[in-house]
Design an enzyme around this catalytic site. Structure first.
Site, PDB file in Angstrom:
ATOM      1  N   PRO A 217       0.824  -1.208   0.000  1.00  0.00           N
ATOM      2  CG  PRO A 217      -0.758  -1.553   1.662  1.00  0.00           C
ATOM      3  CD  PRO A 217       0.538  -2.077   1.155  1.00  0.00           C
ATOM      4  CD  GLU A 218       1.969   3.996  -4.418  1.00  0.00           C
ATOM      5  OE1 GLU A 218       2.347   5.173  -4.330  1.00  0.00           O
ATOM      6  OE2 GLU A 218       2.074   3.337  -5.465  1.00  0.00           O
TER       7      GLU A 218
ATOM      8  CE  LYS B 186       5.218   2.840   0.382  1.00  0.00           C
ATOM      9  NZ  LYS B 186       5.833   1.936  -0.618  1.00  0.00           N
TER      10      LYS B 186
ATOM     11  NE  ARG C 173       7.529  -2.835  -6.431  1.00  0.00           N
ATOM     12  CZ  ARG C 173       6.851  -2.061  -5.576  1.00  0.00           C
ATOM     13  NH1 ARG C 173       7.430  -1.594  -4.488  1.00  0.00           N
ATOM     14  NH2 ARG C 173       5.594  -1.756  -5.816  1.00  0.00           N
TER      15      ARG C 173
END
Length: 271
Positions: A2-3, A52, A259
């Site tokens: 999650p950002e 985060k 990523r």
């Protein structure tokens, strides 16, 4: 993972449901059992986010009274009407009506206020927080030869920025993702930061990531809306080989530090 806007929404939801209430705290899975028992029956007096990291503060007369949660790649923290726990619930908070269940976090531990401050001090500025200082991030960026695409994902540079916001903000400002931090212009960084503040705070409000300007949206371009579990309209994220919404060139994708990085090689020439 999650950002940052998701974690800020979880902090808000925690306060909306349980703020200033005496709550029941447990660890149905058992892995947080002792800490949960020490918090059971106490008042939940605060919940906040930094990047985060979710921080839940209990009014407990002992030094360790802040629950520090990092969801990591697979963690979930969700709210539902009180019912028997399902699956491996690391932490449950309930007021007898609603339950918040934590599954599979990367981290769930108790902190003292001093330890909380030390944790926050390790992070870069969070664009969602009103106390964020972008100068800290700029100082670190201009000293680095790493690419701006890499630096934006470094939580010591900009806390809470993830893969989607990274790709989208670089596209919106036409920045080549390979640009070394020490070659980025200050004016470009200031524009990127201001946009992150706008986009990420909007994400907290609406609960999804929308980065496409009105003139490039589905209605203006006569195309169907994007359907994706991550939310709203985006320029390049997860659009590899699809036409750029601005110039129609195929969107590029490459792996950077494990990523996927998405960009338009025609639009993003700025350094």
């Amino acid at each position: 993972m999650p950002e940052g806007h998701v974690i800020h929404r979880l902090a808000r939801a925690t306060m909306d449901h349980f703020g200033d209430k005496a709550v029941q705290v447990s660890s149905p899975q058992g892995r947080f059992d002792g800490a949960a028992a020490s918090l059971d029956g106490t008042v939940l007096q605060g919940a906040s986010a930094c990047g985060k990291h979710l921080l839940i503060d209990f009014a407990r007369p002992h030094p360790e009274h802040i629950v520090h949660i990092h969801l990591g790649l697979i963690g979930k923290f969700f709210f539902a009407p009180l019912a028997p726990p399902r699956g491996a619930v690391r932490l449950r908070i309930t007021d007898g009506v609603t339950a918040a269940d934590l599954h599979g976090p990367q981290m769930c531990r108790l902190l003292t206020p001093q330890e909380q401050q030390a944790q926050i001090a390790k992070l870069g500025p969070d664009p969602i927080r009103p106390d964020a200082d972008p100068e800290i991030a700029w100082t670190r960026i201009q000293r680095s030869g790493r690419s701006i695409a890499s630096l934006l994902m470094d939580q010591r540079i900009t806390a809470g920025v993830g893969n989607i916001y990274r790709a989208e903000v670089l596209f919106r400002h036409r920045v080549n993702p390979a640009t070394p931090g020490n070659r980025l212009r200050r004016a470009t960084w200031e524009a990127i930061w201001a946009d992150l503040v706008l986009l990420m705070r909007d994400g907290v409000t609406v609960g999804r990531i929308d980065t496409v300007r009105e003139e490039h949206g589905p209605e203006a371009q006569g195309r169907p809306p994007r359907v994706d579990r991550h939310g709203g309209e985006v320029y390049v994220y997860r659009r590899a080989a699809q036409p750029c919404l601005v110039c129609a060139s195929p969107v590029k994708v490459a792996t950077l530090e494990g990523r996927n990085l998405y960009w338009c090689s025609r639009c993003q020439r700025r350094r």
